[in-house]
Design a protein around this motif. Sequence first.
Motif: not given
Length: 338
Positions: A143-149
């Motif tokens: 998963v590419n996680v840029e921030g919460i949600g």
Amino acid sequence: MRVLGIETSCDETGIAVYDDQQGLLSHALYSQVKLHADYGGVVPELASRDHVRKIIPLIRQALAEAGSTPDDIDGIAYTKGPGLIGALLVGACVGRSLAFAWGKPAIGVHHMEGHLLAPMLEEDAPEFPFVALLVSGGHSMLVNVEGIGKYQVLGESIDDAAGEAFDKTAKLMGLDYPGGPRLAKLAAKGESVGYKFPRPMTDRPGLDFSFSGLKTFAANTIAAEPDDEQTRANIARAFEEAVVDTLAIKCRRALKLTGYKRLVIAGGVSANTRLRESLAEMMAGIGGRVYYPRGEFCTDNGAMIAYAGLQRLRAGQQEDLAVKGQPRWPLDTLAALD
């Protein structure tokens, strides 16, 4: 803000109290391993009944250990999905009912978001953005996680998840449930003696995973070799190395795609020592760093649900009075927090 977290997605009842100023105040966990061991895997109906039996005593325990009463709790978070629907509904019913009785807001948490954010429970937590490798008995995804949600699923398992392949291969070797940790322990005694297991889907572009063929290869190897302890250990090592190498290759591709230097691994399989060592070595080689939760927060637990729930409650999100479980719930459909 202080949140009571409730996790009942599968075969572990986890309860925790998390405070945004003081951190984790308590966490209590009951595992159903002994209950399901005779069946070689989780029996959903038995899991649901055992959650009913343990959830209230564990809530009382967690509140007492946190030095908290219902008046001190500002919100309740419970696992809404994905998971076994009967087990999910136990936590949802209790969590939503307590929230109504105590006059507090409630939020249903995505189980995999809980795992993804579990490293945030540590003092040295990663900053956004990062690539997350979520590996458990039911899921394998990047998963590419840029921030919460703010999640973009880059790749996921198209058949067996990594943890599922571990458990099924362990069963083929006659190891008791839960098989994954036992196979890893057996693999530690193994030697590299020429078994050449495939690294599935690494010879083609993309970030999806497939471990069913690797499990079949292991089954054929086990059937063709002598049934003695050292041979089984050698096969276990070859299998584990194949899984770890496959995960590492896909992680390297995801990091190259995103340009990130931070990698988070979470979920039950993230406790695997060989996987941690391999990814740490890989990240050091590119000048990056790998983050993971401590062992007790790799598997299902209430602390990760309390933390994830707190973030969403603090942003003003909450559930209505309906009790809902969502056994299938794509991670990238979650609302982003600003």
